[in-house]
Write an enzyme that holds these catalytic residues in place. Structure first.
Site, PDB file in Angstrom:
ATOM      1  N   GLU A 101       0.864  -1.185   0.000  1.00 45.19           N
ATOM      2  CA  GLU A 101       0.000   0.000   0.000  1.00 45.19           C
ATOM      3  C   GLU A 101       0.900   1.235   0.000  1.00 45.19           C
ATOM      4  O   GLU A 101       1.801   1.332   0.848  1.00 45.19           O
ATOM      5  CB  GLU A 101      -0.901   0.015   1.234  1.00 45.19           C
ATOM      6  N   ARG A 141       6.516 -13.070   8.977  1.00 43.99           N
ATOM      7  CA  ARG A 141       7.131 -11.767   8.764  1.00 43.99           C
ATOM      8  C   ARG A 141       8.385 -11.668   9.632  1.00 43.99           C
ATOM      9  O   ARG A 141       8.527 -12.395  10.619  1.00 43.99           O
ATOM     10  CB  ARG A 141       6.173 -10.630   9.080  1.00 43.99           C
ATOM     11  N   LYS A 160       3.414   1.117  10.027  1.00 47.14           N
ATOM     12  CA  LYS A 160       3.614   2.347   9.250  1.00 47.14           C
ATOM     13  C   LYS A 160       2.976   3.546   9.947  1.00 47.14           C
ATOM     14  O   LYS A 160       3.470   4.668   9.832  1.00 47.14           O
ATOM     15  CB  LYS A 160       3.057   2.171   7.829  1.00 47.14           C
TER      16      LYS A 160
END
Length: 629
Positions: free
Chosen positions: A128, A350, A360
């Site tokens: 994104e 991850r 973020k």
């Protein structure tokens, strides 16, 4: 057929049977009166198309059945008459297996048994554009790139998931593409979810019309509570006509439309909460989209856009981190309900590092409040941040690929990350010298071996790698060295002046700090016999270069930051320290991003190079090596 048509066919034989059948029919007609596709001997086009068919199990199975007589005749003849083409097939297969085995030997298993790879492999990276890429994104991107371009002869698609205009910027979009290029990742195709807004709008309409989606004006807190408790929304049984009318209000951004969202009608009380009627469309008339402007006043969510566009774009295998595992059944529900082409999912863990957060939203807060210098701050876990700290791309790729696509979630120490980098930079980093300005000590050199006049000699920049080149080292009767070294000396002690030879300490000025020392050269002395090897700089015969030596600490004091932790409580108050130093003249020739070793201090990246016409100062950032100080 013309040559360019045959070339087009050779690149189109990697899909399923439905997509390749028209090409096989064209080849069948073309070969009616021909032994070869082009000319009278085996051509490059024959080889390309034969290999393309051979690598697609569906295509080769169909051809061998003999349904197309001319194509079967040509394929069999080439196979029998040209054994060299078999060698190419074996070589390509061996190369692919070797890459997988090499990765496995490096500590990671890549033997995932991905489904239907014989029909072609298309992966995607789906960030994104709401911030800069961080170390977690790097793993997703590199693994998708690995399976597309190394493990299999497939394609990698980059799709910018730009469905939330309130968070996204063109700046982030451009930075993502640049950062992937810096990591050596070259997507075969770049697209945007916004390319499909019209299609996604039609998809949502079809879900509403089929009774599989409904409009809901329940407030956010109540909806969250109901979903958690497995309670149906009061709006769940609205009629199709009412839902369509409200969806139109949302499209126009009216007051009524703003009150509503669209939810998929999957389940009320499924044990997997991701299946409890997720939101698939939201209104946002206030923030213009950075690509579509004000055309749309409502936008699809990730949950709807991801499966629809993945299927539409031909993605075969979607790799994403285990935080999305609960969404996999939801992903499949959309494929099944909308009767879309199958996309296979693979979840990998991850990368989590101690005293580091990858949210973020939290990272943006540090940037916006001025706690860091920007998204490329060397303290940030962004790709640009770690590169500015001195991480090389080769080491980054090596480290991540060694982690592999395992599902085991672990929190890693940064030590092994930076130790991988040291292996890359140590063999090639030029060696230079720095002496701290604060309380530096003047040294007077005496004795018969002391140089009468300042002079320079060529010395190797790297003791074990002559290819790195040489530098000028100045020798004179006037030197400077660090206060810390001077305080360790004893009167009469023999020390080694690195890259020169031994010397006896003859006099140490009293006081704290020490201001001066007198040494007598003893170049015949054995450097192996001394306890102390010290760095130094001549103040004559060269121009000393001003430098800033920066070092950095973790941004937070807690090993693992929980989702509900208050970031402010765990921010490290001091995360950057600076020392002023003198460096040897050779440092003035360095360029930005050069990596060097300051002897006895460590490795440094040049953040700002020396500018003869500007601020005559070099800025150096210390590069961690994996060892605790």
């Amino acid at each position: 057929m013309k040559a360019d048509e045959l070339v087009a066919i050779s690149t189109s034989l990697g899909g399923d049977f439905k997509s390749i059948e028209p090409h096989l029919i064209r080849l069948e007609k073309h070969l009616t009166l021909r032994t070869y596709l082009a000319g009278y001997t085996l051509s490059e086009l024959d080889t390309k198309i034969w290999l393309a068919i051979k690598s697609n199990r569906v295509a080769v199975s169909f051809v061998r059945k003999g349904s197309y007589a001319n194509l079967h005749r040509w394929f069999t003849y080439v196979e029998q008459a040209h054994p060299e083409i078999q060698a190419e097939v074996k070589a390509a297969d061996s190369a692919r297996k070797a890459k997988v085995q090499a990765a496995s030997r490096a500590g990671a298993s890549y033997n995932l048994a991905l489904q239907d790879t014989d029909k072609g492999v298309v992966t995607r990276f789906l960030p994104e554009p709401s911030g800069y890429l961080h170390i977690g994104h790097a793993k997703a991107a590199l693994l998708s790139d690995y399976f597309a371009h190394q493990a299999y002869d497939g394609k990698l698609r980059l799709r910018l998931d730009d469905t939330n205009p309130s968070k996204e910027k063109e700046e982030y979009q451009d930075a993502i593409i640049e950062d992937l290029a810096l990591m050596g990742i070259k997507p075969d195709v770049v697209t945007y979810t916004s390319d499909y807004f019209d299609h996604l709008y039609d998809t949502c309409l079809s879900l509403i019309k089929s009774g599989n989606a409904y409009a809901d004006d329940t407030d956010v807190e109540t909806m969250r509570d109901e979903r958690g408790k497995g309670i149906a929304s009061k709006r769940r049984d609205r009629t199709v006509e009412e839902n369509l009318a409200i969806f139109e209000e949302m499209k126009n951004g009216t007051e009524e439309g703003l009150k509503n969202c669209i939810r998929a009608k999957i389940s009320v009380d499924n044990p997997n909460k991701a299946m409890r009627d997720p939101v698939i469309y939201r209104c946002n008339p206030n923030d213009p989209h950075h690509r579509t402007g004000t055309k749309w006043k409502m936008y699809p969510t990730y949950d709807l856009a991801c499966p629809v566009v993945d299927s539409l774009e031909g993605v075969t295998h979607a790799l994403r981190s285990t935080e999305y595992t609960d969404r996999n059944p939801q992903f499949q529900w959309f494929l099944d309900t909308l009767k879309l082409r199958q996309v296979y999912m693979w979840d990998f863990a991850r990368m989590n590092f101690i005293r580091t957060f990858l949210s973020k939203r939290k990272l943006a807060k540090l940037v916006d409040t001025g706690r860091v210098w920007g998204w490329d701050d060397p303290r940030m876990p962004t790709i640009r941040g770690i590169r500015r700290r001195g991480m090389t791309i080769a080491a980054l790729r090596d480290f991540i690929l060694k982690q592999g696509p395992s599902r085991n979630v672990v929190s890693m120490d940064w030590a092994s990350f930076w130790a991988t980098n040291k292996k890359e930079i140590d063999p090639v980093a030029p060696r230079h010298t720095a002496i701290l300005k604060k309380d530096h000590v003047k040294v007077a050199i005496m004795g018969d071996e002391a140089p009468a006049e300042p002079r320079t000699e060529d010395k190797p920049l790297h003791p074990k790698n002559p290819a790195v080149g040489t530098k000028k080292v100045a020798f004179s009767k006037e030197l400077i060295l660090d206060q810390e070294d001077a305080k360790s000396f004893k009167d009469g002690e023999e020390i080694t002046l690195m890259q020169w030879g031994n010397a006896f300490v003859r006099a140490i000025a009293s006081g704290d700090p020490i201001t001066s020392i007198t040494c007598e050269l003893n170049l015949k002395g054995d450097v192996r016999s001394t306890e102390k090897k010290v760095t130094w700089l001549s103040t004559q015969g060269q121009k000393l270069i001003d430098a800033e030596l920066w070092d950095f600490d973790y941004l937070i004091t807690k090993d693992k930051l929980e989702e509900d932790d208050d970031l402010e409580q765990f921010l490290n108050p001091v995360t950057a320290t600076k020392e002023d130093a003198f460096c040897d003249e050779g440092v003035s020739k360095l360029k930005q991003d050069d990596i060097i070793q300051l002897e006895r201090r460590g490795y440094y990246r040049v953040d700002k190079a020396y500018d003869e016409n500007g601020d005559k100062k070099v800025v150096l950032f210390c590069i961690p090596t994996g060892k605790n100080k």
